[in-house]
Design a protein around this motif. Structure first.
Motif, short mmCIF file in Angstrom:
data_model
loop_
_atom_site.label_atom_id
_atom_site.label_comp_id
_atom_site.label_asym_id
_atom_site.label_seq_id
_atom_site.Cartn_x
_atom_site.Cartn_y
_atom_site.Cartn_z
N PRO A 1 7.32 -1.01 72.45
CA PRO A 1 6.99 -2.34 71.95
C PRO A 1 7.62 -3.45 72.78
N GLY A 2 6.76 -4.34 73.26
CA GLY A 2 7.24 -5.45 74.08
C GLY A 2 6.93 -5.30 75.55
N LEU A 3 6.69 -4.07 76.02
CA LEU A 3 6.27 -3.91 77.41
C LEU A 3 4.81 -4.33 77.53
N PRO A 4 4.44 -5.09 78.56
CA PRO A 4 3.05 -5.54 78.70
C PRO A 4 2.14 -4.49 79.33
N TYR A 5 2.69 -3.32 79.65
CA TYR A 5 1.89 -2.24 80.24
C TYR A 5 2.49 -0.90 79.81
N SER A 6 1.79 0.16 80.15
CA SER A 6 2.24 1.51 79.80
C SER A 6 2.73 2.24 81.05
N VAL A 7 3.65 3.18 80.84
CA VAL A 7 4.20 3.95 81.96
C VAL A 7 4.07 5.44 81.67
N ASN A 8 3.96 6.21 82.73
CA ASN A 8 3.79 7.66 82.58
C ASN A 8 4.73 8.38 83.55
N ALA A 9 5.34 9.46 83.08
CA ALA A 9 6.19 10.30 83.92
C ALA A 9 6.31 11.67 83.25
N GLN A 10 6.82 12.63 84.00
CA GLN A 10 7.01 13.97 83.43
C GLN A 10 8.34 14.03 82.68
N PHE A 11 8.39 13.23 81.59
CA PHE A 11 9.57 13.24 80.75
C PHE A 11 9.73 14.59 80.05
N ASP A 12 10.97 14.99 79.84
CA ASP A 12 11.22 16.09 78.91
C ASP A 12 11.09 15.52 77.50
N ILE A 13 10.19 16.10 76.72
CA ILE A 13 9.90 15.56 75.40
C ILE A 13 10.51 16.45 74.32
N ASP A 14 10.58 15.93 73.09
CA ASP A 14 11.10 16.75 72.01
C ASP A 14 10.01 17.68 71.48
N THR A 15 10.39 18.59 70.63
CA THR A 15 9.47 19.64 70.17
C THR A 15 8.26 19.06 69.46
N ALA A 16 8.46 18.01 68.68
CA ALA A 16 7.36 17.42 67.91
C ALA A 16 6.50 16.47 68.75
N ARG A 17 6.86 16.30 70.00
CA ARG A 17 6.17 15.38 70.92
C ARG A 17 6.10 13.97 70.34
N SER A 18 7.15 13.56 69.67
CA SER A 18 7.22 12.23 69.09
C SER A 18 8.28 11.37 69.77
N GLY A 19 8.86 11.88 70.85
CA GLY A 19 9.89 11.15 71.57
C GLY A 19 10.30 11.94 72.79
N ILE A 20 11.29 11.44 73.52
CA ILE A 20 11.77 12.13 74.71
C ILE A 20 13.24 12.48 74.56
N GLN A 21 13.66 13.47 75.32
CA GLN A 21 15.04 13.94 75.24
C GLN A 21 16.00 12.90 75.85
N HIS A 22 17.21 12.89 75.30
CA HIS A 22 18.25 11.98 75.80
C HIS A 22 19.03 12.69 76.90
N GLU A 23 18.54 12.59 78.12
CA GLU A 23 19.13 13.37 79.20
C GLU A 23 19.01 12.64 80.54
N GLU A 24 19.72 13.16 81.53
CA GLU A 24 19.79 12.52 82.83
C GLU A 24 18.43 12.43 83.51
N LEU A 25 17.63 13.50 83.41
CA LEU A 25 16.32 13.49 84.06
C LEU A 25 15.48 12.31 83.57
N ASN A 26 15.43 12.12 82.27
CA ASN A 26 14.60 11.05 81.73
C ASN A 26 15.15 9.67 82.10
N ALA A 27 16.47 9.52 82.15
CA ALA A 27 17.06 8.26 82.59
C ALA A 27 16.70 8.00 84.05
#
Length: 301
Positions: A101-127
């Motif tokens: 919310p608040g970003l004027p565009y969308s971004v895509n990357a090979q994030f490590d996601i959580d099991t429910a695919r409702s968010g991303i993991q809190h880890e160095e790769l994603n940062a």
């Protein structure tokens, strides 16, 4: 993903069908990005919605790897900027994984996601991926400064537009992403004025009440060495003002500064029609400078 269908069991006809057409695609070199990038124009059939998507493959550090995935030497990242419409940004890992919310565009990357695919993991790769997305996003804006001046502002996020994130960690990364984009633009953005490239810090723009009243010759005397932001960089929605206000470093010509114009002799001030003086007086009065206006040459006779 170009097409998504929701079908009922035992039925051939889709209950819901979303698809994107891809009429144009080309390879481009973006400022600050070593490898060629791919720019694609996407359109949702039957609607006014369209996007310019920029994709790049970036080298993966040896210390990082995705969870439960084979490690590659490069990983794809992308930014999709709406061409006409405004929309709420999202984070994608192929498919949407979180609102942004608040970003004027969308971004895509090979994030490590959580099991429910409702968010991303809190880890160095994603940062690290957020940092690479900031590089790509700022490169897109830098390119637009040169190729699509009035479209550059749509590609620059604003802190004032950011809304709270349900996931605090993602919110912190997005805030850092925005700070990184702004820092890169303050350092590297160039604006062409009369064939000369200027840094943002070498530009000036007038406050909104003075819009269309200040010209380059005025700036030459009020702030020698600065260039007035050209009209071709000013989008109709005036987002350019909000972006420059937030980026900082660009000189704002306010009404108090401009009052000096009334002290100039006729030759220096030049020919100005009566509407100019009426608009200027209104700006001064609304800026609580009426008493100062009374003591200066401001009434035509």
């Amino acid at each position: 993903v170009r097409s998504l269908r929701l079908v009922g069991l035992g039925r051939r006809r889709a209950l819901v069908h979303h698809r994107l057409s891809e009429p144009e695609s080309e390879h481009v070199n973006l400022p600050g990005i070593a490898q060629p990038c791919r720019r694609t124009l996407l359109h949702e059939p039957g609607t006014q919605r369209s996007w310019e998507r920029y994709e790049a493959d970036v080298s993966m550090p040896t210390r990082l790897t995705r969870r439960h995935k084979a490690r590659g030497d490069v990983t794809p990242i992308a930014v999709a900027v709406p061409r006409i419409h405004d929309e709420r940004g999202q984070l994608y890992a192929g498919l949407p994984v979180s609102d942004a919310p608040g970003l004027p565009y969308s971004v895509n990357a090979q994030f490590d996601i959580d099991t429910a695919r409702s968010g991303i993991q809190h880890e160095e790769l994603n940062a690290w991926l957020f940092s690479r997305l900031a590089e790509l996003s700022s490169a897109v804006a830098l390119d637009r400064f040169q190729t699509s001046p009035d479209q550059v502002w749509r590609a620059i996020p604003l802190k004032e537009e950011l809304l709270p994130f349900q996931d605090r960690w993602i919110g912190e990364r997005v805030s850092e992403f925005l700070d990184d984009v702004h820092a890169r633009l303050r350092r590297s953005a160039r604006v062409s004025v009369a064939g000369v490239e200027h840094r943002l810090r070498d530009l000036a723009y007038e406050c909104e009440p003075l819009e269309d009243l200040i010209v380059q010759s005025d700036v030459d005397r009020l702030h020698p060495g600065l260039a007035l932001l050209p009209g071709k960089f000013r989008d109709r929605s005036r987002r350019w003002r909000r972006v420059l206000d937030e980026l900082g470093g660009v000189t704002l010509v306010d009404v108090s500064d401009a009052m000096e114009l009334l002290d100039w002799d006729d030759e220096l001030l030049g020919a100005r029609d009566i509407r100019w003086f009426i608009k200027f007086a209104r700006a001064a009065i609304e800026g609580n400078l009426g008493e100062r206006l009374w003591d200066q040459r401001s009434v035509l006779t």
